[in-house]
Scaffold this active site. Structure first.
Site, mmCIF file in Angstrom:
data_model
loop_
_atom_site.group_PDB
_atom_site.id
_atom_site.type_symbol
_atom_site.label_atom_id
_atom_site.label_comp_id
_atom_site.label_asym_id
_atom_site.label_seq_id
_atom_site.Cartn_x
_atom_site.Cartn_y
_atom_site.Cartn_z
ATOM 1 N N ASP A 1 0.808 -1.208 0.000
ATOM 2 C CA ASP A 1 0.000 0.000 0.000
ATOM 3 C C ASP A 1 0.850 1.271 0.000
ATOM 4 O O ASP A 1 1.848 1.360 0.729
ATOM 5 C CB ASP A 1 -0.886 -0.026 1.255
ATOM 6 C CG ASP A 1 -1.739 1.212 1.418
ATOM 7 O OD1 ASP A 1 -2.681 1.385 0.632
ATOM 8 O OD2 ASP A 1 -1.449 2.012 2.340
ATOM 9 N N GLU B 1 1.009 -0.495 -5.005
ATOM 10 C CA GLU B 1 -0.046 0.488 -5.256
ATOM 11 C C GLU B 1 0.580 1.866 -5.366
ATOM 12 O O GLU B 1 1.104 2.401 -4.394
ATOM 13 C CB GLU B 1 -1.070 0.486 -4.116
ATOM 14 C CG GLU B 1 -2.229 1.452 -4.371
ATOM 15 C CD GLU B 1 -2.670 2.229 -3.136
ATOM 16 O OE1 GLU B 1 -3.830 2.665 -3.108
ATOM 17 O OE2 GLU B 1 -1.851 2.436 -2.223
#
Length: 480
Positions: free
Chosen positions: A202, A266
């Site tokens: 993330d 990401e």
């Protein structure tokens, strides 16, 4: 071809997939009870949004303990049960990994506040630039949080500011401290030892910040989104971010003797810059960085040409030997059927599953679930709440996170609770898994055919020929 190239990756948002204990919130046992549905779809890998112990200020992306399960989702025994059940069905398990920050309730942060060795510099701390006449500390620079407001929060006990590029309850870890990098590698190793097959990482472009703490230039001071007002040249995508990610990849490769451990990153940025996250042949980084271009194009005027340009921009920029991927939606963006229109659900899934590369499907997109109208009183997303009752709909991510619609029964078959954590979309009476499985023709039935078609030689290994015939007609062929 490796497993991550041949499968569909199915994202599950655990709070909203299936509630097994009647508390109104989804959990690990609920996911396990629905594995046969996922297997029957033709899906071979699941990516779970965060399930770690957390105070849930950002619904799991604020982690209090990287090695434990949040009680709302179950226990470590429940995790192991789910993992075994997935292996029995030949389904791979990918976990969300959040390397940029922890919760402010994490033991590391609590000890860092007290300057306890070795945690003193585990986070990004700095002195105030000065103090207002009434004694209010002045932040060191103009850096902004992604979620609005200053990226700096004053800690009275330590008498310093700490950096938080997201919520103030999510202090940024300090990767200029080698102990922090080792700690996070140890976390990865812990979960690899539990049998997971890889990680979705993330917000990785935020891992490092300018050591001199220079002000960021103003880009668009009139933007309604405070974060977008600045050019984030000192807090986003610094060159040494890739070195940190390379360390993670080396660790995963060392654990890949009995099957590849995948690394997905990401990052939201222009395609030509994003390609650096693949690394290169001698120094690979991500197996692939997420391709959000289909999400971006669906927020504009959609045409055959715009979809064609989106596909070819990715394919033309792809480094030699790199593997493409396609993402149509996720827990942070309005649902695919809402963005593209319900009439294009099958077409977008066709593009996703039949183009070269790995398709990533957010749970519910296979049946065309739509955004739910969530009132101010029902809003749970902190980002929406922070925006206030007049602007919350511009920022809240709740509409795309509402419960999975399984059938036309109570709470769409998601939960037996009197009230679910977010409201079920009222359209569940007609838009649900059961009705689509029973129908002669439906989005789910098309999806299953597409997943089956992926296993053919032409789709697995074939070339791509693609053309725009007119404004509304995009044609492509896969050929071996």
């Amino acid at each position: 071809m490796d497993w991550w190239q041949t499968t569909v990756l199915y994202q599950i948002y655990p709070r909203s997939f299936q509630d097994s204990d009647g508390d109104g919130t989804g959990d690990l046992k609920g996911i396990e009870s629905r594995l046969d549905y996922i297997k029957d779809l033709g899906v071979g890998a699941i990516w779970l949004s965060p399930i770690y112990k957390s105070p849930m200020k950002d619904f799991g992306y604020d982690i209090q303990d990287f090695r434990d399960i949040a009680p709302v989702f179950g226990t470590m025994d429940d995790f192991h049960s789910l993992s075994r059940a997935m292996k029995e069905r030949g389904i791979k398990l990918v976990l969300d990994f959040v390397p940029n920050h922890s919760s402010n309730l994490h033991e590391w942060f609590q000890k860092s506040v007290k300057r306890e060795a070795p945690y003193t510099d585990y986070y990004v701390w700095t002195d105030a630039k000065g103090f207002e006449p009434e004694g209010t500390p002045i932040p060191p620079n103009n850096w902004r949080s992604v979620f609005g407001g200053s990226a700096w929060e004053w800690n009275q006990e330590r008498h310093q500011f700490y950096l938080h590029q997201f919520l103030k309850e999510q202090p940024d870890l300090n990767y200029r401290n080698p102990w922090v990098l080792q700690e996070m590698k140890n976390v990865l190793q812990f979960w690899l030892d539990q049998g997971v097959d890889g990680f979705r990482m993330d917000a990785v472009a935020h891992l490092l910040e300018d050591e001199e703490l220079r002000d960021e230039p103003v880009k668009d001071e009139d933007s309604i989104d405070e974060y977008s007002q600045l050019d984030h040249k000192y807090t986003f995508n610094l060159p040494k971010v890739l070195d940190i990610l390379r360390e993670f990849r080396i660790l995963l490769d060392k654990n890949s003797e009995n099957g590849t451990k995948i690394m997905i990153t990401e990052v939201y940025m222009p395609v030509e810059k994003l390609m650096a996250y693949y690394g290169n042949k001698s120094h690979p980084i991500a197996h692939f960085p997420f391709n959000f271009e289909l999400i971006s194009v669906s927020q504009e005027n959609i045409s055959a040409q715009s979809i064609y340009s989106t596909i070819m921009t990715w394919m033309d920029n792809l480094p030699k030997g790199a593997w493409p991927n396609w993402v149509s939606g996720n827990h942070d963006n309005s649902r695919m059927a809402t963005r593209f229109g319900n009439e294009l659900v099958d077409a977008i899934n066709m593009i996703m599953l039949l183009l070269p590369g790995t398709p990533v499907t957010y749970n519910g997109e296979e049946m065309g679930m739509e955004d739910t109208d969530v009132s101010w009183e029902q809003t749970k997303d902190t980002v929406g709440i922070n925006a206030g009752p007049m602007k919350y709909k511009l920022f809240s991510r709740d509409p795309e996170r509402t419960p999975m619609q399984w059938n036309a029964g109570m709470n769409a078959g998601f939960s037996t609770a009197n009230q679910t954590w977010l409201p079920v979309n009222p359209n569940y009476k007609t838009l649900n898994v059961q009705s689509q499985l029973n129908a002669k023709w439906s989005h789910i039935k098309v999806y299953k055919l597409l997943a089956k078609a992926r296993k053919t030689e032409a789709i697995m290994n074939g070339e791509l020929a693609i053309r725009v015939l007119e404004d509304c007609v995009l044609v492509y062929t896969r050929y071996a």
